[in-house]
Write a protein that holds these residues in place. Structure first.
Motif, mmCIF file in Angstrom:
data_model
loop_
_atom_site.group_PDB
_atom_site.id
_atom_site.type_symbol
_atom_site.label_atom_id
_atom_site.label_comp_id
_atom_site.label_asym_id
_atom_site.label_seq_id
_atom_site.Cartn_x
_atom_site.Cartn_y
_atom_site.Cartn_z
ATOM 1 N N PRO A 119 14.333 -1.776 0.429
ATOM 2 C CA PRO A 119 13.442 -0.631 0.221
ATOM 3 C C PRO A 119 12.111 -1.049 -0.397
ATOM 4 O O PRO A 119 12.029 -2.029 -1.126
ATOM 5 C CB PRO A 119 14.226 0.273 -0.715
ATOM 6 C CG PRO A 119 15.100 -0.670 -1.495
ATOM 7 C CD PRO A 119 15.475 -1.759 -0.519
ATOM 8 N N MET A 120 11.073 -0.260 -0.085
ATOM 9 C CA MET A 120 9.752 -0.545 -0.627
ATOM 10 C C MET A 120 9.546 0.089 -1.988
ATOM 11 O O MET A 120 8.906 -0.463 -2.878
ATOM 12 C CB MET A 120 8.661 -0.019 0.318
ATOM 13 C CG MET A 120 8.532 -0.829 1.589
ATOM 14 S SD MET A 120 8.048 -2.543 1.257
ATOM 15 C CE MET A 120 9.636 -3.343 1.358
ATOM 16 N N ALA A 121 10.026 1.317 -2.168
ATOM 17 C CA ALA A 121 9.776 2.034 -3.419
ATOM 18 C C ALA A 121 10.854 3.075 -3.637
ATOM 19 O O ALA A 121 11.630 3.368 -2.744
ATOM 20 C CB ALA A 121 8.398 2.705 -3.364
ATOM 21 N N THR A 153 0.805 -1.213 0.000
ATOM 22 C CA THR A 153 0.000 0.000 0.000
ATOM 23 C C THR A 153 0.841 1.266 0.000
ATOM 24 O O THR A 153 1.845 1.352 0.715
ATOM 25 C CB THR A 153 -0.914 0.009 1.246
ATOM 26 O OG1 THR A 153 -1.728 -1.171 1.243
ATOM 27 C CG2 THR A 153 -1.794 1.234 1.288
ATOM 28 N N THR A 154 0.425 2.246 -0.789
ATOM 29 C CA THR A 154 0.921 3.613 -0.633
ATOM 30 C C THR A 154 -0.274 4.551 -0.742
ATOM 31 O O THR A 154 -0.963 4.602 -1.759
ATOM 32 C CB THR A 154 2.011 3.972 -1.657
ATOM 33 O OG1 THR A 154 2.432 5.329 -1.411
ATOM 34 C CG2 THR A 154 1.556 3.830 -3.095
ATOM 35 N N LEU A 155 -0.539 5.266 0.352
ATOM 36 C CA LEU A 155 -1.677 6.187 0.430
ATOM 37 C C LEU A 155 -1.198 7.502 1.025
ATOM 38 O O LEU A 155 -1.723 7.987 2.032
ATOM 39 C CB LEU A 155 -2.805 5.585 1.272
ATOM 40 C CG LEU A 155 -3.434 4.299 0.728
ATOM 41 C CD1 LEU A 155 -4.388 3.692 1.734
ATOM 42 C CD2 LEU A 155 -4.150 4.564 -0.594
ATOM 43 N N ALA A 156 -0.176 8.067 0.398
ATOM 44 C CA ALA A 156 0.420 9.311 0.879
ATOM 45 C C ALA A 156 0.034 10.472 -0.031
ATOM 46 O O ALA A 156 -0.212 10.289 -1.234
ATOM 47 C CB ALA A 156 1.940 9.177 0.930
ATOM 48 N N GLY A 157 0.000 11.653 0.535
ATOM 49 C CA GLY A 157 -0.335 12.829 -0.242
ATOM 50 C C GLY A 157 0.705 13.188 -1.281
ATOM 51 O O GLY A 157 0.409 13.897 -2.249
ATOM 52 N N GLY A 181 6.107 7.679 -10.341
ATOM 53 C CA GLY A 181 7.357 6.946 -10.168
ATOM 54 C C GLY A 181 7.365 6.091 -8.925
ATOM 55 O O GLY A 181 7.825 4.947 -8.950
ATOM 56 N N ARG A 182 6.857 6.643 -7.812
ATOM 57 C CA ARG A 182 6.799 5.862 -6.570
ATOM 58 C C ARG A 182 5.892 4.652 -6.748
ATOM 59 O O ARG A 182 6.217 3.549 -6.302
ATOM 60 C CB ARG A 182 6.290 6.733 -5.420
ATOM 61 C CG ARG A 182 6.030 5.925 -4.156
ATOM 62 C CD ARG A 182 5.437 6.768 -3.057
ATOM 63 N NE ARG A 182 6.425 7.673 -2.478
ATOM 64 C CZ ARG A 182 6.137 8.548 -1.507
ATOM 65 N NH1 ARG A 182 4.895 8.631 -1.046
ATOM 66 N NH2 ARG A 182 7.074 9.333 -1.025
ATOM 67 N N VAL A 183 4.737 4.846 -7.387
ATOM 68 C CA VAL A 183 3.798 3.740 -7.579
ATOM 69 C C VAL A 183 4.410 2.667 -8.466
ATOM 70 O O VAL A 183 4.271 1.473 -8.196
ATOM 71 C CB VAL A 183 2.471 4.260 -8.156
ATOM 72 C CG1 VAL A 183 1.572 3.110 -8.575
ATOM 73 C CG2 VAL A 183 1.756 5.136 -7.129
ATOM 74 N N ARG A 184 5.123 3.068 -9.525
ATOM 75 C CA ARG A 184 5.761 2.075 -10.390
ATOM 76 C C ARG A 184 6.827 1.285 -9.633
ATOM 77 O O ARG A 184 6.967 0.069 -9.818
ATOM 78 C CB ARG A 184 6.365 2.755 -11.618
ATOM 79 C CG ARG A 184 5.325 3.135 -12.684
ATOM 80 C CD ARG A 184 5.987 3.549 -13.981
ATOM 81 N NE ARG A 184 6.597 4.862 -13.875
ATOM 82 C CZ ARG A 184 5.986 6.006 -14.180
ATOM 83 N NH1 ARG A 184 4.734 5.993 -14.617
ATOM 84 N NH2 ARG A 184 6.622 7.155 -14.063
ATOM 85 N N ARG A 185 7.579 1.954 -8.773
ATOM 86 C CA ARG A 185 8.593 1.238 -7.982
ATOM 87 C C ARG A 185 7.934 0.283 -6.992
ATOM 88 O O ARG A 185 8.422 -0.826 -6.758
ATOM 89 C CB ARG A 185 9.499 2.239 -7.250
ATOM 90 C CG ARG A 185 10.411 3.033 -8.173
ATOM 91 C CD ARG A 185 11.502 3.769 -7.409
ATOM 92 N NE ARG A 185 10.973 4.752 -6.474
ATOM 93 C CZ ARG A 185 10.683 6.014 -6.784
ATOM 94 N NH1 ARG A 185 10.848 6.450 -8.037
ATOM 95 N NH2 ARG A 185 10.228 6.851 -5.873
ATOM 96 N N LEU A 186 6.810 0.715 -6.409
ATOM 97 C CA LEU A 186 6.084 -0.157 -5.485
ATOM 98 C C LEU A 186 5.556 -1.387 -6.222
ATOM 99 O O LEU A 186 5.606 -2.508 -5.703
ATOM 100 C CB LEU A 186 4.927 0.602 -4.839
ATOM 101 C CG LEU A 186 4.323 -0.060 -3.593
ATOM 102 C CD1 LEU A 186 5.260 0.094 -2.406
ATOM 103 C CD2 LEU A 186 2.964 0.550 -3.259
ATOM 104 N N VAL A 246 -1.734 -4.545 -4.943
ATOM 105 C CA VAL A 246 -1.177 -3.220 -4.695
ATOM 106 C C VAL A 246 -2.352 -2.279 -4.475
ATOM 107 O O VAL A 246 -3.311 -2.278 -5.257
ATOM 108 C CB VAL A 246 -0.309 -2.729 -5.873
ATOM 109 C CG1 VAL A 246 0.041 -1.253 -5.717
ATOM 110 C CG2 VAL A 246 0.957 -3.568 -5.973
ATOM 111 N N CYS A 247 -2.302 -1.494 -3.405
ATOM 112 C CA CYS A 247 -3.411 -0.629 -3.020
ATOM 113 C C CYS A 247 -2.991 0.833 -3.138
ATOM 114 O O CYS A 247 -1.984 1.237 -2.535
ATOM 115 C CB CYS A 247 -3.856 -0.949 -1.600
ATOM 116 S SG CYS A 247 -5.317 -0.040 -1.053
ATOM 117 N N VAL A 248 -3.759 1.628 -3.891
ATOM 118 C CA VAL A 248 -3.419 3.027 -4.156
ATOM 119 C C VAL A 248 -4.694 3.877 -4.166
ATOM 120 O O VAL A 248 -5.807 3.367 -4.162
ATOM 121 C CB VAL A 248 -2.707 3.178 -5.526
ATOM 122 C CG1 VAL A 248 -1.363 2.482 -5.517
ATOM 123 C CG2 VAL A 248 -3.593 2.630 -6.659
#
Length: 307
Positions: free
Chosen positions: A305-307, A50-54, A59-64, A90-92
């Motif tokens: 690392p995650m992303a 999951t990445t749910l940041a402002g 790029g971050r989502v692709r790395r995740l 993957v949760c976004v």
């Protein structure tokens, strides 16, 4: 199924007994050595990464998504004798659904989108329904919706049922996870009743939290929700999934939750179609534990690392 208010009214929660049972799990249920490595490898396949940041970026989502495709280094998998594995999903946020779908194309990993005015769920109702529709159109195979907490706090079970039923219909073929935001529901009895009503209205999963509340997933709340799932399955024959989210960041915590699922619901609920962790940093700690099992030494967290 139709809303059964008599069943809802009969639901109670013995808080002291629930807390005693939950407190017994971390101390009495454990797996070691090779078995622990196997359980942790299974835990990876149960993670909604999951990445749910402002400040999320494409790029971050692709790395995740790249991490979801290969969550553990290939050399560690070879050493442990494990086949290639992936995370459960993957949760976004909605705005990143198309990016995630493209990055995961061909992997078989579904994209989950948080929806319905996440995390508070206080936007106009027609906009919350429209948000689900747009996320499904963008390619999300799973939708994590948030319920209106006020319906639970005021005991308006018909309103909660009607709301959840409309969300279920808007999801179409996509699986729907109902986020109860249990830290804001006041009592375990409210948690149990809200769980039951959401299942009656068609939720494929019930989920503890958005991860944004002051109190997120806890073992007493999880036990309460899991017992509701068990009662619902016994009465209807329908299996509903469970997703604890928020605050589960250590491998040892994942093992405790998996032990809870195994004891209360059985091995069938240790599959990704019926159990997920909503987490981000959990994967890094699991990978560290697997490296320790393979090499006998702990590595620094920055090496995973995650992303």
């Amino acid at each position: 199924m139709p809303l059964d208010l008599d069943w809802v009214a009969r639901v109670q929660a013995n808080t002291s007994a629930i807390e005693r049972r939950a407190a017994s799990l971390p101390g009495r249920r454990t797996v070691k050595k090779t078995y622990q490595a196997a359980w942790l490898a299974r835990a990876i396949t149960l993670i909604d990464l999951t990445t749910l940041a402002g400040d999320d970026t494409p790029g971050r989502v692709r790395r995740l998504c790249a991490k979801a495709r290969q969550p553990v280094r290939a050399d560690l998998l070879d050493t442990l004798g494990l086949p290639p594995i992936t995370t459960g999903a993957v949760c976004v946020y909605h705005d990143m659904v198309e990016t995630a779908v493209e990055a995961l194309r061909g992997s078989g990993i579904p994209v989950a989108a948080v929806s319905t005015g996440f995390p508070a769920g206080l936007s106009p109702f027609h906009l919350r329904v429209a948000e689900i529709t747009e996320s499904v159109k963008a390619g999300a195979a799973e939708i994590d919706i948030v319920i209106s907490r006020r319906h639970v706090l005021t005991g308006n079970w018909q309103a909660l049922y009607d709301e959840m039923k409309e969300f279920r219909a808007a999801c179409g073929e996509a699986h729907v996870k109902a986020i109860l935001a249990t830290g804001e529901l006041g009592t375990l009895r409210n948690v149990a009743r809200a769980s039951l009503v959401c299942m009656m209205a068609g939720a494929d999963f019930i989920k503890t939290s958005t991860g944004k509340e002051s109190v997120n997933a806890t073992l007493p709340v999880s036990l309460t929700m899991v017992r509701a799932i068990r009662a619902y399955e016994a009465a209807t024959g329908i299996k509903v999934g469970y997703k604890p989210a928020g605050g589960i960041s250590k491998a040892k915590d994942a093992l405790v939750y998996m032990a809870l699922m195994k004891e209360e619901l059985g091995n069938r609920w240790l599959q990704p179609d019926l159990f997920r962790f909503g987490a981000s940093s959990l994967l890094g700690d699991i990978e560290r534990q697997l490296e320790h099992h393979a090499t006998g030494a702990y590595s620094a967290s920055y090496r995973h690392p995650m992303a």
